[in-house]
Design a protein around this motif. Sequence first.
Motif: not given
Length: 237
Positions: A9-12, A53-62, A72-80, A94-96
Amino acid sequence: MIQGKTVLAIIPARGGSKGIPRKNITNLAGKPLIAWTIEEAKKSKYIDRLILSSEDNEIIQVAKEWGCEVPFIRPRELAEDDTLGIEPVLHALNTIKKKYDYVVLLQPTSPLRSVDDIDGCIYTCISSHAQSCVSVTEVDQHPYLMYTLDTQGNLNSFLDKKKECYCRQDYPDVFILNGAVYVAEAGWLKQNRTFLKNITQAYLMPKERSLDIDEDIDLKLCEIVMNLNARSTPETN
């Protein structure tokens, strides 16, 4: 695991939201919005692994504080703003390193979705031997009542109706994606790059659990529903 099949399961959750700034971690009934999805997903009897799946440090921490793995940290180009919703899912697959038979997408903007909905959608997909299954709900406003305007301001029926339906009970049933649960066979999803094909199964959810958080008014409505649910739930000693 279900019927010998492993489930990821993935939470974006990206940081840049326009309608509600910092939406994914905004407060809803005393918890960050994303926490409601994490808690229900962790109750699942079928999900083998839950990741963010997130590029945001605060969201990752929460997310970590609420018990969600962040491999992993999502590449910022995939968070536009124009990033297609399927891209973070494919990136995660593809990453895990470990491979899973099925993947589940759980958007944090559906906080009323229950573990029964999550497991029900997974079960429907796998037990019916479908490649994908998505949650839907009945529409609030039927397309039979919708019109477009021409350049003269005249009403034109939105649908090419074969007959006029004047009684609501005569309208054909119509459903809409509610964004709560998406399930697919992982290999099939990588090949097709979408959860939605004409062979996609539907998992029907009630309207009261299908609210999608997009604007401030949605947060207010969601909190009202949660308060009503809390009042109707009997206390246990």
